[in-house]
Scaffold this active site. Structure first.
Site, PDB file in Angstrom:
ATOM      1  CG  HIS A   4      -1.772   0.907   1.517  1.00 31.02           C
ATOM      2  ND1 HIS A   4      -1.844   2.308   0.616  1.00 31.02           N
ATOM      3  CD2 HIS A   4      -3.606   0.408   1.780  1.00 31.02           C
ATOM      4  CE1 HIS A   4      -2.992   2.930   1.667  1.00 31.02           C
ATOM      5  NE2 HIS A   4      -4.131   1.995   1.683  1.00 31.02           N
TER       6      HIS A   4
ATOM      7  CD  GLU B 274      -3.330   1.477  -1.770  1.00 31.12           C
ATOM      8  OE1 GLU B 274      -4.031   0.052  -1.706  1.00 31.12           O
ATOM      9  OE2 GLU B 274      -3.301   2.661  -1.526  1.00 31.12           O
TER      10      GLU B 274
END
Ligand code: TA6
Length: 294
Positions: free
Chosen positions: A163, A265
C-alpha cells in the site's frame, strides 16, 4: 525520516544497523546507492532515498510508533486481506512484529528479508498456518516482494496490498498515467467507471483500477521528477488520496498531510475473505512493487 540522527542499537554490518524510534525497532540501510528504513513492526518500509534525491516514500509526521497501531505512510503490508472485509482492517501483517531473517549487501545495494509465521494471536484471527517473507531490495530502485507460503495442511485464500504512500511535491499538480481506464469506485458504491488516460487529482479518490499497464507513472512538476511504479503478482492497482476532509478525520495524519502523498498500491483485490488468491498446501505466491524516480 531522519535516519542518521537515530543512535545505533545494534551494528549488523557497515550498511545495516538496527535503530529504535519509541517502541519500534527499525532496520536502517545506509549504502552509496540509497538509504532506507524498514520497521520490524509490520515489516513496514518507512523511507527510501536514492543517493542525491528526496525520499520517494511519504511518512506521516504524527503517526505513533507505539508498536501497536498501524503506521500511517510508508509501505504498509496488507495481508491476509486487503481493506475492511474483516477485522483488523487490511489484515494483521501490518500490526504484527516481524523478525529480521537475513541481510546481504554488495556494490549494487542491500537486501533485507523479514519473516512472519503464524502464532497464537494470528490463529485466533485467521485459523491457518503460513510463512510470509518480505524482501526489501534497496539500490538504484526499491523492490519490495511479499512471498506468501501455505505451510498448512489445507488450502486457504488471501487478498493483499503493498500500500505504497508516494512522496509528492503537491498532489494537486501531479499527473498520473498507466493505471488503465476501468476502475471500481469505492466512493460510489463500487460502481464500475471509465476514467481518462491521464489522472489529475482535484478531490479525494479511492479507486481500484482493474487493468493497469505494466508501469504507472506519477509526474511531479514541484519535485521535478517522475515516480515509476511497476507491480507484479497483482490483479489491480489501487489509487487513493483522502484529501483534506479525509486527512482531518485521521488522527495519525496532519490536516494537510494529503497534499504531499499519493497511494499507488500493488493489490490483490477481493470482495470478501473467500475470494482472492488461493494457495494449496506447500504452494507459494509473490506480490511485488518496484519504485524508482527519474
Ligand atoms: O487503499 C485504499 C484504502 O483501502 C482506503 O479505502 C483507505 O481507507 C486507506 O486504504 C487507508 O486505510 P487505513 O486502514 O490505513 O486507514
Amino acid at each position: 525520516m531522519d535516519l542518521l540522527s537515530l543512535p545505533t542499537l545494534t551494528y549488523l554490518s557497515d550498511n545495516v544497523t538496527i535503530v529504535e524510534k519509541d517502541e519500534v525497532k527499525i532496520v536502517r540501510v545506509i549504502h552509496d546507492k540509497a538509504t532506507a528504513a524498514i520497521a520490524l513492526h509490520g515489516a513496514h518500509v518507512l523511507s527510501y532515498i536514492p543517493a542525491g534525491k528526496e525520499d520517494l516514500i511519504w511518512m506521516s509526521s504524527n503517526t505513533p510508533f507505539d508498536g501497536k497501531a498501524a503506521l500511517r505512510g510508508g509501505i504498509p503490508v496488507c495481508w491476509p486481506w486487503f481493506g475492511k472485509i474483516a477485522e483488523p482492517g487490511h489484515g494483521f501483517a501490518r500490526i504484527s512484529q516481524w523478525k529480521l531473517a537475513e541481510h546481504r549487501e554488495n556494490e549494487q545495494g542491500v537486501v533485507v528479508v523479514l519473516e512472519l509465521e503464524e502464532s497464537e494471536e494470528t490463529l485466533a484471527i485467521w485459523p491457518y498456518k503460513f510463512k510470509t517473507r518480505l524482501f526489501v531490495e534497496v539500490g538504484d530502485e526499491l523492490k519490495v516482494t511479499l512471498e506468501v507460503n501455505n505451510t498448512d495442511e489445507k488450502a486457504w485464500t488471501f487478498s493483499s496490498a503493498l500500500h505504497t504512500y508516494l512522496n509528492v511535491g503537491d498532489v494537486a499538480q501531479i499527473t498520473t498515467t498507466g493505471m488503465g481506464a476501468e476502475y471500481i469506485d469505492k466512493l460510489q458504491d463500487s460502481k464500475i467507471c471509465q476514467g481518462d488516460e491521464t489522472l489529475v487529482l482535484t478531490d479525494t479518490i479511492d479507486r481500484v483500477y482493474t487493468m493497469p499497464e505494466s508501469k504507472i507513472t506519477v509526474t511531479d512538476p514541484v519535485l521535478k521528477r517522475a515516480l515509476l511504479v511497476e507491480n507484479s503478482g497483482h490483479n489491480c492497482a489501487v489509487l487513493w488520496n483522502p484529501w483534506s476532509q479525509g486527512s482531518k478525520a485521521m488522527a495519525d495524519m496532519p490536516d494537510d498531510g494529503y497534499k504531499t502523498m499519493f497511494c499507488v498500491e500493488s493489490t490483490i483485490h477481493a470482495p470478501c475473505l473467500s475470494a482472492g488468491q488461493t494457495l494449496q498446501p506447500g504452494e507459494q505466491y509473490l506480490l511485488a512493487t518496484t519504485i524508482s524516480a527519474n
